[in-house]
Design a protein around this motif. Structure first.
Motif, mmCIF file in Angstrom:
data_model
loop_
_atom_site.group_PDB
_atom_site.id
_atom_site.type_symbol
_atom_site.label_atom_id
_atom_site.label_comp_id
_atom_site.label_asym_id
_atom_site.label_seq_id
_atom_site.Cartn_x
_atom_site.Cartn_y
_atom_site.Cartn_z
ATOM 1 N N ALA A 112 0.877 -1.239 -0.137
ATOM 2 C CA ALA A 112 0.093 -0.217 -0.151
ATOM 3 C C ALA A 112 0.920 1.146 0.011
ATOM 4 O O ALA A 112 0.390 1.980 -0.688
ATOM 5 C CB ALA A 112 -0.891 -0.075 1.240
ATOM 6 N N GLY A 113 1.848 1.382 0.852
ATOM 7 C CA GLY A 113 2.695 2.275 0.963
ATOM 8 C C GLY A 113 3.522 2.734 -0.236
ATOM 9 O O GLY A 113 3.710 3.807 -0.955
ATOM 10 N N LEU B 158 1.449 4.309 -3.190
ATOM 11 C CA LEU B 158 1.236 5.644 -2.751
ATOM 12 C C LEU B 158 2.675 6.525 -3.191
ATOM 13 O O LEU B 158 2.641 7.429 -3.867
ATOM 14 C CB LEU B 158 0.809 6.042 -1.518
ATOM 15 N N VAL C 225 0.278 11.483 4.332
ATOM 16 C CA VAL C 225 -0.412 10.040 4.290
ATOM 17 C C VAL C 225 -0.912 9.585 5.786
ATOM 18 O O VAL C 225 -0.038 9.579 6.359
ATOM 19 C CB VAL C 225 0.738 9.057 3.740
ATOM 20 N N PHE D 23 -2.998 6.823 8.125
ATOM 21 C CA PHE D 23 -3.648 5.566 8.458
ATOM 22 C C PHE D 23 -4.905 5.682 9.258
ATOM 23 O O PHE D 23 -4.776 6.371 10.550
ATOM 24 C CB PHE D 23 -2.556 4.525 9.252
ATOM 25 N N ARG E 211 -0.178 -4.548 9.215
ATOM 26 C CA ARG E 211 -0.416 -3.553 7.895
ATOM 27 C C ARG E 211 0.153 -2.238 8.282
ATOM 28 O O ARG E 211 0.688 -1.609 7.419
ATOM 29 C CB ARG E 211 -1.962 -3.379 7.692
ATOM 30 N N LEU F 117 3.599 -0.475 6.111
ATOM 31 C CA LEU F 117 3.235 0.935 5.694
ATOM 32 C C LEU F 117 4.364 1.831 6.160
ATOM 33 O O LEU F 117 4.855 2.498 5.246
ATOM 34 C CB LEU F 117 1.866 1.440 6.106
ATOM 35 N N VAL G 285 -4.767 5.569 4.059
ATOM 36 C CA VAL G 285 -4.451 4.047 4.154
ATOM 37 C C VAL G 285 -5.503 3.709 5.259
ATOM 38 O O VAL G 285 -5.334 4.130 6.319
ATOM 39 C CB VAL G 285 -3.355 3.697 4.336
ATOM 40 N N VAL H 284 -6.644 4.100 0.150
ATOM 41 C CA VAL H 284 -6.567 2.603 -0.253
ATOM 42 C C VAL H 284 -6.961 1.643 0.896
ATOM 43 O O VAL H 284 -7.049 2.322 2.235
ATOM 44 C CB VAL H 284 -4.960 2.616 -0.163
ATOM 45 N N SER I 274 -7.505 -1.851 -3.348
ATOM 46 C CA SER I 274 -7.270 -2.474 -1.967
ATOM 47 C C SER I 274 -6.476 -3.641 -2.010
ATOM 48 O O SER I 274 -6.132 -4.362 -3.120
ATOM 49 C CB SER I 274 -8.835 -3.126 -1.586
ATOM 50 N N THR J 69 -6.917 5.965 -6.201
ATOM 51 C CA THR J 69 -5.718 6.500 -5.956
ATOM 52 C C THR J 69 -5.068 7.334 -7.200
ATOM 53 O O THR J 69 -5.221 7.132 -8.366
ATOM 54 C CB THR J 69 -4.547 5.500 -5.722
#
Lengths: 360, 360
Positions: free
Chosen positions: B178-179, B182, B191, B193, B218, B222, B266, B294, B311, B356
Motif C-alpha cells: 500500500a505504501g 502511494l 499520508v 492511517f 499492516r 506501511l 490508508v 487505499v 485494496s 488513487t
C-alpha cells in the motif's frame, strides 16, 4: 427430537444466565459429564437454576439416554464457502446450541455426485437430522438418501407434490414492501425494475443456471403493489449475468443512454444497486433528489454505499433459526414427518437508508 | 496422508478433464464403487486417463485400503457463520476434493467449552485431520485435544514456542505494498492511517477482544515503506470499535474537522474506507483528485464503491488451499509432525481500483 410446550421455551441460555455460567458449562453439568473440573458449588448452582426455570432435558442429555449423536448437518451448495448467506448458519447454530446440539456444515458446490457422497457419509456418522440449504432461494430436487433421516429445507422449496418442511424468505411480500415504500413517498410514474432476466435466460453461469425464485417473486410483489393503486411499472431493465455492480452500472447506463429519465429504480439486489449509483452519478443525477433507489438483501454493501441504501433485508439468521427449530420438533405442527409440502415464509424487513425521497 | 512428488501433482480434476467426466465420477470409478450406474465404457475411459496422466491413488482409494475416513474438519470461531472469510473454506474444499476428501466445517463462536466439545466429537468420528481456522488473523492457543490428530492452523499462528504448521496472509508485505503504491504516485506527505487502536484497546466487542495481527502488521509495513525513502506517516486516526463504515466516517470526519487536510488515507479495511469516502464527499473533497484512498481485504465492498477502491486483497482461497495441501502432506517439507513453528505467509495482491492518483 421433541418440541417444546406452548409459550416461551426455556433454553440452555436461560439456565446459563440465571446460574451465571457459560452455556457450555450448563451443557456439561446437565449431561452428567465430570471431566470439565467445574466445582461442586457451580454444578449445584446450575442444577438449581435448571430446576427453578423448569428446564427440560435437552438434546445433549437425550444423547446420553437415547444414543443419539447430538449433531445436525447443514448440507448446502455454497452457503459456507461463499459470503452470501452465512447468517443462516449462525441462526441454525445458535438455535441448536440452545438445545445442546452441534452443527456440522458441508458444501457440495452444487455437484449431485458429491452431494450423494456427502449424504451417505453423514448418515454413516449418525447425524440426527439434516438442514438442506441453498445459497439463494430456488426449487430443488430432494436427494433420495435424505428420506432416511429427519430433514428441513432451508432457503429452498421442494418440487411439486413432494412432502417436505421448508423455510424461505417471503420474497413476494418483500417486493410489495419496496413498492409500497415508493408509493408512500408519492412515486407512481417512472418506477423501473433493474435486473430482470430476458425470456429463456435462467441464471448466471456461476450458479449452474439455477433460476432464483427471489427474482420472479420480488418483481411480482412490486407489480402487485403498483397495480393496487392503479399504477404500472415503467419497465424492466434486463441483466443476463450475475447481478454484480458492474452489471448494474452497465444496465442503468444503457437505460439512461436510451433517453429514459427514471424517477425510482428498484434493483434486483444491493450489488446491482451499487452499480446503479455509479451510472446515475456519471449522468449527473443525484440519489435520492433526482432518482430514488431501493435494493434487496440488506447486505454489507447497503451500508457501505453513499447515501446508505434502503434495502429489503434477507432474514437469514431467522431462517436458520426457524429451520433448526422445525428440525428439533415443531411445537405448532403435527408430530412425525410432513404429509404435504409445509413451506414457512419469513418476513423480510425494509431497512431504511437515505436513498429514497419524494419524486422531484 | 502422503504428499505428492516434485513438480505438478496430477489431481482428480486433471483426470476428470481428460476423461471428459465429473470429478465425482472419477472418484467413484477409482475408489472401486459400482453403485453409480456409470457405463463400462466411461469407467474404462477414466481408468485410461488416470494411467496416461500417472495419477496416483488418492485419499478416496486410500480410505478403502487403510480404513481412513476421507474427511477433514475445518474448526473455526466464525468462518462459516459470518461473511468475512468464506473463500478460505472454498479453497480448502477444492484442494481436498481434488484428493477425494470431504470437508466438514464447524463454528464454535469462540467459546472454548464448545470448542472442546466439538473437537472431542470430531475425534470420535475419525476425521483424518483438522484445519483450525480463525476468521481474522490472530495468535491462538492450540486446543490440547488437537494434538491427537494431524492439524494445520489457518489464518492464525501458534503462541510462542508451540510447534505447529500455520498459513497466514503476509499482512506486513501488504502494508508495504500500500505504501509503495502511494510512493510510486508521488505521495510523500499527508499520508494517514485510519483505524489504529488506541494504546490498551485490544479489539472490538464483537470479536471477544481478540487483537487482530493484521492491524499492527499492516501499519508496520506501511511505515517501513515510507521510512525506506525518508518519508513519515503524517498520523494515525484511531478507531476503538469494529471497523465498519460508520466508524470510518466518524473517524475521518473528526480528522477533517480538526483542520487536517490529508493527501492520502490508508484505511484498516474496506469498510472503514467506505466510511472515509462518505466523510470526504460531505467535506467537498473528491476521491482521488483531492485525496487518495487505499483499503485492505479486497472485499465485495471495494467493488461496490464509487470510484472502485484500490485494496490489498486477502488471499483467502489460496490460504485455504495451501493449508489443506499441508495437511494432506507437504511435498517440500520433512515428513511427520512439525518440530518447530512453521508459518507460511501468503502474498496479498494489490487490486487497483480508481481511488488513487498523484497528489494535487
Amino acid at each position: 427430537m421433541s418440541g417444546g410446550g406452548p409459550g416461551r421455551r426455556v433454553t440452555l441460555a436461560h439456565v446459563a444466565e440465571r446460574a451465571g455460567v457459560s452455556r457450555s458449562a450448563v451443557s456439561f453439568v446437565l449431561s452428567g459429564r465430570t471431566d470439565q473440573r467445574l466445582s461442586e458449588e457451580t454444578s449445584a448452582r446450575v442444577r438449581r437454576a435448571a430446576e427453578e426455570l423448569g428446564y427440560r432435558p435437552n438434546a445433549a442429555a437425550r444423547t446420553l439416554r437415547t444414543g443419539r449423536s447430538g449433531t445436525v448437518a447443514l448440507v448446502s451448495d455454497f452457503v459456507a464457502s461463499t459470503s452470501h448467506a452465512n447468517s443462516m448458519v449462525r441462526g441454525a447454530l445458535e438455535a441448536l446450541r440452545d438445545e445442546g446440539s452441534l452443527l456440522f456444515t458441508v458444501d457440495t458446490q452444487g455437484d449431485p455426485g458429491l452431494e450423494a457422497q456427502v449424504v451417505e457419509n453423514l448418515l454413516s456418522r449418525s447425524v440426527d437430522g439434516v438442514l438442506y440449504a441453498s445459497m439463494f432461494t430456488r426449487s430443488i430436487t430432494v436427494p433420495a438418501a435424505l428420506q432416511r433421516v429427519p430433514y428441513v429445507l432451508l432457503n429452498c422449496v421442494p418440487g411439486p407434490g413432494v412432502a417436505a418442511r421448508a423455510v424461505v424468505p417471503d420474497e413476494e411480500a418483500a417486493g410489495r414492501a419496496a413498492g409500497e415504500h415508493l408509493l408512500d413517498l408519492g412515486h407512481r410514474d417512472g418506477v423501473w425494475f433493474v435486473g430482470a432476466f430476458r425470456p429463456g435466460f435462467t441464471g448466471g453461469a456461476a450458479w449452474h443456471g439455477w433460476s432464483p425464485l427471489a427474482l420472479t417473486e420480488r418483481l411480482r410483489g412490486l407489480e402487485a403493489a403498483l397495480d393496487s393503486v392503479g399504477a404500472t411499472l415503467a419497465g424492466r431493465v434486463p441483466i443476463d449475468a450475475d447481478w454484480d455492480p458492474h452489471d448494474g452500472r452497465a444496465a442503468v447506463a444503457g437505460l439512461l443512454a436510451s433517453g429514459v429519465r427514471p424517477r425510482a429504480l428498484v434493483c434486483a439486489n444491493d450489488a446491482v444497486a451499487a452499480g446503479a449509483y455509479q451510472a446515475l452519478r456519471r449522468a449527473g443525477l443525484d440519489v435520492p433528489a433526482d432518482v430514488s433507489v431501493v435494493g434487496f438483501d440488506g447486505s454489507a454493501i447497503s451500508r457501505a454505499l453513499d447515501p446508505p441504501l434502503t434495502s429489503v433485508a434477507l432474514p437469514q439468521a431467522e431462517l436458520g433459526r426457524l429451520a433448526a427449530q422445525l428440525l428439533l420438533g415443531d411445537p405448532t405442527g403435527p408430530p412425525g414427518p410432513p404429509t404435504t409440502a409445509d413451506v414457512r415464509r419469513v418476513p423480510m424487513p425494509l431497512v431504511l437508508g437515505e436513498s429514497t425521497a419524494p419524486p422531484p
